[in-house]
Write an enzyme that holds these catalytic residues in place. Structure first.
Site, PDB file in Angstrom:
ATOM      1  N   LYS A  53      33.288   0.497  -7.086  1.00 50.52           N
ATOM      2  CA  LYS A  53      34.171   1.313  -7.914  1.00 50.52           C
ATOM      3  C   LYS A  53      33.406   2.345  -8.746  1.00 50.52           C
ATOM      4  O   LYS A  53      33.983   3.345  -9.163  1.00 50.52           O
ATOM      5  CB  LYS A  53      35.044   0.424  -8.804  1.00 50.52           C
ATOM      6  CG  LYS A  53      35.859  -0.639  -8.041  1.00 50.52           C
ATOM      7  CD  LYS A  53      36.556  -0.092  -6.831  1.00 50.52           C
ATOM      8  CE  LYS A  53      37.414  -1.067  -6.045  1.00 50.52           C
ATOM      9  NZ  LYS A  53      36.760  -2.266  -5.515  1.00 50.52           N
ATOM     10  N   TYR A  57      35.774 -10.281  -1.425  1.00 46.70           N
ATOM     11  CA  TYR A  57      35.535  -9.110  -0.557  1.00 46.70           C
ATOM     12  C   TYR A  57      34.322  -9.280   0.353  1.00 46.70           C
ATOM     13  O   TYR A  57      34.453  -9.421   1.569  1.00 46.70           O
ATOM     14  CB  TYR A  57      35.341  -7.859  -1.420  1.00 46.70           C
ATOM     15  CG  TYR A  57      36.547  -7.478  -2.242  1.00 46.70           C
ATOM     16  CD1 TYR A  57      37.578  -6.721  -1.677  1.00 46.70           C
ATOM     17  CD2 TYR A  57      36.668  -7.853  -3.569  1.00 46.70           C
ATOM     18  CE1 TYR A  57      38.685  -6.356  -2.421  1.00 46.70           C
ATOM     19  CE2 TYR A  57      37.778  -7.497  -4.325  1.00 46.70           C
ATOM     20  CZ  TYR A  57      38.783  -6.758  -3.747  1.00 46.70           C
ATOM     21  OH  TYR A  57      39.878  -6.402  -4.467  1.00 46.70           O
ATOM     22  N   TYR A 114      44.982 -12.794   0.025  1.00 50.04           N
ATOM     23  CA  TYR A 114      44.040 -12.102  -0.854  1.00 50.04           C
ATOM     24  C   TYR A 114      43.504 -13.065  -1.924  1.00 50.04           C
ATOM     25  O   TYR A 114      44.293 -13.746  -2.592  1.00 50.04           O
ATOM     26  CB  TYR A 114      44.728 -10.909  -1.534  1.00 50.04           C
ATOM     27  CG  TYR A 114      43.854 -10.237  -2.569  1.00 50.04           C
ATOM     28  CD1 TYR A 114      42.863  -9.333  -2.187  1.00 50.04           C
ATOM     29  CD2 TYR A 114      43.997 -10.526  -3.924  1.00 50.04           C
ATOM     30  CE1 TYR A 114      42.040  -8.740  -3.130  1.00 50.04           C
ATOM     31  CE2 TYR A 114      43.179  -9.929  -4.871  1.00 50.04           C
ATOM     32  CZ  TYR A 114      42.207  -9.048  -4.473  1.00 50.04           C
ATOM     33  OH  TYR A 114      41.400  -8.459  -5.415  1.00 50.04           O
TER      34      TYR A 114
HETATM   35  C1  LIG Z   1      37.471  -3.171  -4.491  1.00 47.42           C
HETATM   36  C2  LIG Z   1      36.392  -3.867  -3.733  1.00 47.42           C
HETATM   37  C3  LIG Z   1      36.248  -3.717  -2.344  1.00 47.42           C
HETATM   38  C4  LIG Z   1      37.241  -2.985  -1.495  1.00 47.42           C
HETATM   39  O1  LIG Z   1      37.212  -1.606  -1.688  1.00 47.42           O
HETATM   40  P1  LIG Z   1      38.556  -0.796  -1.464  1.00 47.42           P
HETATM   41  O2  LIG Z   1      38.156   0.606  -1.699  1.00 47.42           O
HETATM   42  O3  LIG Z   1      39.536  -1.324  -2.467  1.00 47.42           O
HETATM   43  O4  LIG Z   1      39.023  -1.050  -0.077  1.00 47.42           O
HETATM   44  C5  LIG Z   1      35.190  -4.324  -1.706  1.00 47.42           C
HETATM   45  N1  LIG Z   1      34.311  -5.064  -2.396  1.00 47.42           N
HETATM   46  C6  LIG Z   1      34.417  -5.256  -3.727  1.00 47.42           C
HETATM   47  C7  LIG Z   1      33.424  -6.133  -4.391  1.00 47.42           C
HETATM   48  C8  LIG Z   1      35.468  -4.668  -4.434  1.00 47.42           C
HETATM   49  O5  LIG Z   1      35.546  -4.873  -5.753  1.00 47.42           O
END
Ligand SMILES: *Cc1c(COP(=O)(O)O)cnc(C)c1O
Length: 336
Positions: A49, A291, A265
């Site tokens: 992010k 993730y 999720y």
């Molecule tokens: C948000 C996030 C993702 C996924 O990214 P997106 O752009 O939302 O698809 C992957 N890994 C981590 C650790 C995240 O926080």
């Protein structure tokens, strides 16, 4: 290409992030595995992010904003990094967080990212599962406007075309590193959630004419839904960046594997837990339960079944999230 020509950004992330080999995991899987360390972007603990927020904060400044508003799950890494960016730029931050992951314990609701959100001085509004976070965000934006504030709304995950420019730029960075190490990757693996990272990576890959196959591992949505979401965002990036080659990106040009989602999720799977343990024990690198653990599980499964051929070069994009481990003590219990 220089993304600064398209859009301004602020400096938030520690860039470039390293690209390095994973010799022990490579040997175990019989492939040549490299890792792009976007878990090391800084900004209160790193993660993908940060790159999106560099572009989103510049847009917020251009709009004269004095407050950031965003939303996510209780363990949102995006919320945590948005709170950190707001603190750094002297903006207020409102986080709308939903208890959307069922069956989680007290630790999940009190540790990890949510602990840091409060520490980073965000105003946290918590909601039960099933609420419409987008509608609630608009309501809060209107309330704050009526009170004389200038809020800037960042959708879940920061996955707008503007935010995704951070990952178009990341592919430029990766291209220089890959050529420095004389690599010719056949695959690039990453987690695919709110889709902005996947879309930026796919757009940057198309723009650069690279030969690697971008494989998204879905952490929530079914395959076809996620492909459409990513392709739609690639086309939006094309409009924003004036890249005509992206305007007709079809969902068939986007690769998504939804077999690692498990029961939903944020719900742990055995394959995720194995991937987190392997990466920690063989390489000393922390993945996350939501993730990157599932993304690495998808990569491991593809290496084992031969979809990734023996000896092929693979880049894994580590998008961060390891603070989430502290919210998932039940998956990684300390022996009594
Ligand atoms: C948000 C996030 C993702 C996924 O990214 P997106 O752009 O939302 O698809 C992957 N890994 C981590 C650790 C995240 O926080």
């Amino acid at each position: 290409m220089n993304m600064m020509n398209i859009r301004d950004k602020v400096a938030l992330a520690h860039l470039p992030t390293p690209l390095h080999n994973l010799p022990r995991l490579s040997a175990m899987l019989g492939i040549d595995l490299w890792i792009k360390r976007d878990d090391n972007t800084g900004l209160a603990g790193g993660g993908n992010k940060a790159r999106k927020l560099e572009y989103l904060l510049a847009d917020a400044q251009a709009h004269g904003a004095d407050m950031l508003i965003t939303a996510g799950a209780i363990q949102s890494n995006h919320a945590r990094q948005t709170a950190a960016a707001a603190a750094q730029f002297g903006l207020d931050c409102v986080l709308l967080l939903a208890r959307s992951v069922a069956g989680r314990d007290d630790v999940y609701h009190q540790n990890g990212n949510i602990l840091l959100d409060y520490l980073l001085n965000a105003e946290v509004l918590q909601y039960p599962a099933g609420v419409d976070l987008n509608a609630l965000c608009l309501k809060v934006v209107n309330e704050r406007r009526a009170a004389g504030r200038k809020p800037y709304l960042i959708p879940v995950g920061g996955s707008t075309a503007i935010g995704s420019l951070g990952y178009v730029e990341a592919i430029g960075e990766l291209t220089r590193q890959v050529s420095y190490h004389r690599l010719n990757p056949a695959h690039l693996y990453l987690a695919s959630g709110s889709a902005g990272t996947h879309a930026g990576v796919a757009a940057g890959t198309l723009m650069g004419g690279h030969g690697w196959r971008v494989q998204g591992i879905s952490v929530a949505a079914p395959e076809q839904e996620q492909r459409e979401k990513v392709a739609c965002l690639v086309r939006e990036i094309g409009r924003l960046a004036g890249q005509t080659g992206l305007l007709h990106c079809a969902d068939t040009a986007i690769y998504v594997d939804d077999r690692q989602v498990g029961s939903g999720y944020g719900q742990p799977t055995e394959a995720m837990e194995e991937a987190v343990r392997l990466m920690a024990g063989l390489e000393g690198i922390l993945l996350d339960p939501v993730y990157t653990g599932k993304a690495m599980a998808g990569l491991i499964a593809d290496a084992r079944c031969g979809k990734i051929k023996p000896g092929e070069t693979v880049v894994f994009l580590h998008t961060g999230g390891s603070h989430g481990l502290f919210a998932y003590a039940s998956s990684f219990p300390v022996p009594q």
